[in-house]
Scaffold this active site. Sequence first.
Site, mmCIF file in Angstrom:
data_model
loop_
_atom_site.group_PDB
_atom_site.id
_atom_site.type_symbol
_atom_site.label_atom_id
_atom_site.label_comp_id
_atom_site.label_asym_id
_atom_site.label_seq_id
_atom_site.Cartn_x
_atom_site.Cartn_y
_atom_site.Cartn_z
ATOM 1 N N HIS A 55 0.828 -1.204 0.000
ATOM 2 C CA HIS A 55 0.000 0.000 0.000
ATOM 3 C C HIS A 55 0.859 1.248 0.000
ATOM 4 O O HIS A 55 1.952 1.266 0.591
ATOM 5 C CB HIS A 55 -0.903 0.036 1.240
ATOM 6 C CG HIS A 55 -2.220 -0.628 1.036
ATOM 7 N ND1 HIS A 55 -3.416 0.026 1.159
ATOM 8 C CD2 HIS A 55 -2.529 -1.905 0.702
ATOM 9 C CE1 HIS A 55 -4.416 -0.802 0.911
ATOM 10 N NE2 HIS A 55 -3.893 -1.989 0.644
ATOM 11 N N GLU A 86 -6.210 -0.376 -6.351
ATOM 12 C CA GLU A 86 -7.202 0.543 -5.797
ATOM 13 C C GLU A 86 -6.763 1.977 -6.053
ATOM 14 O O GLU A 86 -5.571 2.296 -5.963
ATOM 15 C CB GLU A 86 -7.357 0.350 -4.275
ATOM 16 C CG GLU A 86 -7.748 -1.047 -3.854
ATOM 17 C CD GLU A 86 -6.538 -1.888 -3.473
ATOM 18 O OE1 GLU A 86 -5.424 -1.331 -3.338
ATOM 19 O OE2 GLU A 86 -6.707 -3.102 -3.321
#
Length: 318
Positions: free
Chosen positions: A38, A106
């Site tokens: 991330h 994402e």
Amino acid sequence: MTEYGYFLSCEEFTPDQLLDQARRAADAGFTRLAISDHFHPWNDAQGNSPFVWSMIGALSRTVDLPVTTLVTCPTVRLHPAVTAQAAATSGVLLDGRFTLGVGTGEALNEHVHGDRWPSFDERAEMLAEAVEVMRELFTGRQVSHRGRYYTVDNARLYTVPDRPPPIYVSGFGPGAAALAGRIGDGFVTMTPDRDLVGEFHSAGGAGKPVIGGVKVCWSDDRDKAVDLVHRLWSTELLPGELAQLLPTPTHFEQACELVTPEMVGTTVTCGNDTEEHIATLRSYVEAGFDEVYVGQIGPDNEAFFDHYRSAVLPAAIG
């Protein structure tokens, strides 16, 4: 036989905490590690986001366990050629025990350059081309590529493992499962969905590994565990494509106002009921998974690892 690994959450823990968890996981009997990739955490309460490739380098000198990324997006934030170099070096550091888990990503992590966030269908096409590019580079030969989405100009990876890192493809719907069957060496999905596994197998994935991950919260106080999960990981309960489309932790915090503690309590395994934890793991076995990665939510890692070592893993393994 299904193997059980530990899921290292870069969103929730500092680098030192992650390395400590890796050591504890090895001591507790987990045989593999997975690690998230991330740029941002899902919300500010999680509060961390170390660079996954630095963490893999450190893990290679901390424990003697295989490591898989769950998952890396090699299409927007990092060019597939750069991702291939990082993955190849990880394969060398881990002596061939590295698996590159990839997905369509994402917006939360991939929008940071200011690029347009494509639709799922376009992202799937980008991922397929990125996987093609990375496989070419893993050969160690000089590569030039002129594709729809990516250009590679006379690139060569000089540091590559003896065998190319396997590429496992993540998916949460039938289309993504079919894509994984076509282009992946394995399939990553987080829920024990037998139908998705079947879709993967029928699309070319028969005989290839299926891996998944689940977050739990071991605690002697179930109510406190539910509250902790609700504060840190309500994002796990957001429906549909929200997790792929929302661009910032603030947006996730706003969306998670719709998630109640009651919803968490009926969905996430919380508390110290050994049989409940065992049943959670077995649901993946029954759905046909080959590897299951368990992540403990919150700071009470010692109790989690103690009980999984003494009771949960022995019963789940049989």
